[in-house]
Design a protein around this motif. Structure first.
Motif, PDB file in Angstrom:
ATOM      1  N   TYR A 206     -10.290 -10.223  -4.199  1.00  0.00           N
ATOM      2  CA  TYR A 206     -10.008 -11.639  -3.981  1.00  0.00           C
ATOM      3  C   TYR A 206      -8.808 -11.870  -3.065  1.00  0.00           C
ATOM      4  N   ASP A 207      -8.062 -10.821  -2.751  1.00  0.00           N
ATOM      5  CA  ASP A 207      -7.003 -10.945  -1.747  1.00  0.00           C
ATOM      6  C   ASP A 207      -7.652 -10.815  -0.379  1.00  0.00           C
ATOM      7  N   PRO A 208      -7.145 -11.538   0.635  1.00  0.00           N
ATOM      8  CA  PRO A 208      -7.732 -11.374   1.970  1.00  0.00           C
ATOM      9  C   PRO A 208      -7.550  -9.932   2.461  1.00  0.00           C
ATOM     10  N   ASP A 209      -8.584  -9.362   3.042  1.00  0.00           N
ATOM     11  CA  ASP A 209      -8.514  -8.018   3.623  1.00  0.00           C
ATOM     12  C   ASP A 209      -7.329  -7.887   4.574  1.00  0.00           C
ATOM     13  N   LEU A 210      -7.160  -8.937   5.361  1.00  0.00           N
ATOM     14  CA  LEU A 210      -6.110  -8.995   6.379  1.00  0.00           C
ATOM     15  C   LEU A 210      -4.713  -8.789   5.799  1.00  0.00           C
ATOM     16  N   ALA A 211      -4.558  -9.162   4.532  1.00  0.00           N
ATOM     17  CA  ALA A 211      -3.244  -9.061   3.902  1.00  0.00           C
ATOM     18  C   ALA A 211      -3.028  -7.713   3.236  1.00  0.00           C
ATOM     19  N   LEU A 212      -4.090  -6.927   3.100  1.00  0.00           N
ATOM     20  CA  LEU A 212      -3.985  -5.678   2.347  1.00  0.00           C
ATOM     21  C   LEU A 212      -4.030  -4.434   3.224  1.00  0.00           C
ATOM     22  N   PHE A 213      -5.086  -4.354   4.065  1.00  0.00           N
ATOM     23  CA  PHE A 213      -5.396  -3.076   4.712  1.00  0.00           C
ATOM     24  C   PHE A 213      -4.800  -2.975   6.116  1.00  0.00           C
ATOM     25  N   SER A 214      -4.455  -1.729   6.467  1.00  0.00           N
ATOM     26  CA  SER A 214      -3.874  -1.525   7.785  1.00  0.00           C
ATOM     27  C   SER A 214      -4.134  -0.100   8.264  1.00  0.00           C
ATOM     28  N   GLY A 215      -5.400   0.165   8.553  1.00  0.00           N
ATOM     29  CA  GLY A 215      -5.756   1.478   9.098  1.00  0.00           C
ATOM     30  C   GLY A 215      -5.874   2.538   8.014  1.00  0.00           C
ATOM     31  N   GLU A 216      -6.298   3.740   8.453  1.00  0.00           N
ATOM     32  CA  GLU A 216      -6.616   4.834   7.536  1.00  0.00           C
ATOM     33  C   GLU A 216      -5.458   5.150   6.574  1.00  0.00           C
ATOM     34  N   ASP A 217      -4.224   5.233   7.096  1.00  0.00           N
ATOM     35  CA  ASP A 217      -3.101   5.582   6.219  1.00  0.00           C
ATOM     36  C   ASP A 217      -2.276   4.365   5.802  1.00  0.00           C
ATOM     37  N   GLY A 218      -2.731   3.167   6.174  1.00  0.00           N
ATOM     38  CA  GLY A 218      -2.056   1.936   5.748  1.00  0.00           C
ATOM     39  C   GLY A 218      -0.854   1.546   6.606  1.00  0.00           C
ATOM     40  N   LEU A 219      -0.512   2.380   7.597  1.00  0.00           N
ATOM     41  CA  LEU A 219       0.748   2.130   8.310  1.00  0.00           C
ATOM     42  C   LEU A 219       0.579   1.592   9.737  1.00  0.00           C
ATOM     43  N   ASP A 220      -0.644   1.281  10.143  1.00  0.00           N
ATOM     44  CA  ASP A 220      -0.855   0.842  11.535  1.00  0.00           C
ATOM     45  C   ASP A 220       0.039  -0.340  11.914  1.00  0.00           C
ATOM     46  N   ILE A 221       0.041  -1.383  11.098  1.00  0.00           N
ATOM     47  CA  ILE A 221       0.807  -2.592  11.456  1.00  0.00           C
ATOM     48  C   ILE A 221       2.309  -2.335  11.319  1.00  0.00           C
ATOM     49  N   ILE A 222       2.680  -1.600  10.287  1.00  0.00           N
ATOM     50  CA  ILE A 222       4.107  -1.304  10.084  1.00  0.00           C
ATOM     51  C   ILE A 222       4.651  -0.469  11.250  1.00  0.00           C
ATOM     52  N   ARG A 223       3.838   0.464  11.766  1.00  0.00           N
ATOM     53  CA  ARG A 223       4.260   1.262  12.937  1.00  0.00           C
ATOM     54  C   ARG A 223       4.597   0.348  14.117  1.00  0.00           C
ATOM     55  N   GLU A 224       3.681  -0.576  14.399  1.00  0.00           N
ATOM     56  CA  GLU A 224       3.889  -1.483  15.534  1.00  0.00           C
ATOM     57  C   GLU A 224       5.087  -2.400  15.272  1.00  0.00           C
ATOM     58  N   PHE A 225       5.195  -2.858  14.035  1.00  0.00           N
ATOM     59  CA  PHE A 225       6.303  -3.745  13.661  1.00  0.00           C
ATOM     60  C   PHE A 225       7.653  -3.051  13.881  1.00  0.00           C
ATOM     61  N   ILE A 226       7.771  -1.817  13.389  1.00  0.00           N
ATOM     62  CA  ILE A 226       9.061  -1.110  13.501  1.00  0.00           C
ATOM     63  C   ILE A 226       9.418  -0.865  14.968  1.00  0.00           C
ATOM     64  N   GLN A 227       8.427  -0.541  15.749  1.00  0.00           N
ATOM     65  CA  GLN A 227       8.669  -0.289  17.164  1.00  0.00           C
ATOM     66  C   GLN A 227       9.179  -1.546  17.882  1.00  0.00           C
ATOM     67  N   LYS A 228       8.642  -2.706  17.480  1.00  0.00           N
ATOM     68  CA  LYS A 228       9.022  -3.951  18.170  1.00  0.00           C
ATOM     69  C   LYS A 228      10.244  -4.640  17.564  1.00  0.00           C
ATOM     70  N   CYS A 229      10.587  -4.253  16.366  1.00  0.00           N
ATOM     71  CA  CYS A 229      11.629  -4.939  15.608  1.00  0.00           C
ATOM     72  C   CYS A 229      13.001  -4.974  16.300  1.00  0.00           C
ATOM     73  N   PRO A 230      13.486  -3.833  16.870  1.00  0.00           N
ATOM     74  CA  PRO A 230      14.840  -3.836  17.413  1.00  0.00           C
ATOM     75  C   PRO A 230      15.103  -4.949  18.430  1.00  0.00           C
ATOM     76  N   SER A 231      14.132  -5.280  19.250  1.00  0.00           N
ATOM     77  CA  SER A 231      14.414  -6.313  20.258  1.00  0.00           C
ATOM     78  C   SER A 231      14.421  -7.721  19.651  1.00  0.00           C
ATOM     79  N   HIS A 232      14.268  -7.805  18.330  1.00  0.00           N
ATOM     80  CA  HIS A 232      14.327  -9.113  17.662  1.00  0.00           C
ATOM     81  C   HIS A 232      15.427  -9.186  16.618  1.00  0.00           C
TER      82      HIS A 232
END
Ligand code: GLN
Length: 283
Positions: A206-232
């Motif tokens: 019942y949770d949106p897929d978009l809010a839960l899953f992020s690639g095979e190991d779960g870290l796809d979005i977090i990887r991109e986030f951490i890479q972009k974070c410093p310039s913000h």
């Protein structure tokens, strides 16, 4: 006519048969919701008979819960950091561990009010709104999400709680906030590994897929986030994340590779290393 206690007992048994965890607590909360009373009040009313008027909607709610619809969706609200938030299928149901993330940020990482805060992946808004209310008017919080549905729910919570020091933005990570820098970025992004999908509790459907899953190991979005974070982040600004079990070593490496300092992961109350924090220093 059945009494409240008899209904509590029979409803509990029924939910147990359906495989619902904490069946008695679920049944108590459904009864409290229907009778508009607290748990303590419920105990004092055990011998009262339940009218057909109260029983019909209760049966309906019980049926939904038996089909493993989450209790929070049936009740429509969830308590988070001592405040009530609306919750529904538009965003992830707020979890108790995310309250711990807020506590770490407010009590340890950034106790004094920062000027600009970003809640990346705000969902129902629980983190950003809690920080906005706890820090107060000197802090401006941006609620960011890629989902228009989630932002609608966050807006409903913003209004219901009377929060005035937030703005919201629909953005795919930092795509729409390119030139902004913050003193603090907090993010409970999706981190459930795709490979875990089949073994998750039925309620998570019942949770949106978009809010839960992020690639095979779960870290796809977090990887991109951490890479972009410093310039913000402003110099000396902090980042605080929520992650899943067995992910903290890799996340710490990602933070180090991006140039963060003071990298540290704190455990949740179950001992899972769930909350990585780090500081951005350019000097
Ligand atoms: N804690 C959630 C769960 O595993 C996941 C939340 C998230 O992906 N951010 O049920």
């Amino acid at each position: 006519m059945k009494t409240i206690l008899e209904t509590l007992d029979s409803g509990t048994q029924w939910l147990e048969k359906k495989g619902v965890e904490d069946a008695r607590r679920n049944m108590q909360l459904l009864l409290c919701h229907q009778l508009e009373c607290s748990k303590i009040q419920l105990y004092t009313r055990f011998d009262e008979p339940l009218t057909d008027e109260a029983l019909a909607p209760l049966r309906e709610m019980l049926k939904r819960r038996g089909q493993r619809e989450p209790l929070q969706h049936i009740l429509g609200t969830v308590e988070f950091y001592l405040r009530d938030f609306y919750t529904d299928s538009r965003a992830l149901i707020p979890r108790p561990e995310t309250e711990e993330l807020c506590e770490i940020v407010l009590k340890q990482l950034q106790p004094s009010a920062p000027k600009k805060v970003l809640d990346m992946g705000t969902g129902s808004g629980v983190i950003g709104l809690t920080l906005a209310l706890e820090y107060g008017a000197q802090t401006q919080v941006t609620l960011a999400d890629t989902s228009a549905d989630a932002l609608e729910l966050a807006a409903k919570n913003t209004t219901a709680l009377g929060v005035e020091n937030t703005t919201s933005v629909r953005t795919n990570l930092f795509s729409e906030i390119q030139d902004q820098r913050y003193d603090l970025i907090v993010a409970n992004l999706p981190y459930v590994p795709e490979r875990d999908r089949a073994s998750l509790a039925a309620e998570l459907e019942y949770d949106p897929d978009l809010a839960l899953f992020s690639g095979e190991d779960g870290l796809d979005i977090i990887r991109e986030f951490i890479q972009k974070c410093p310039s913000h982040l402003e110099d000396g600004g902090c980042v605080a994340l929520e992650i899943g079990i067995h992910q903290h070593q890799e996340v710490e490496q990602l933070l180090a590779a991006a140039g963060f300092t003071d990298i540290n992961t704190l455990p949740d109350i179950s001992g899972i290393y769930r909350f990585p924090t780090a500081r951005w220093k350019t000097i």
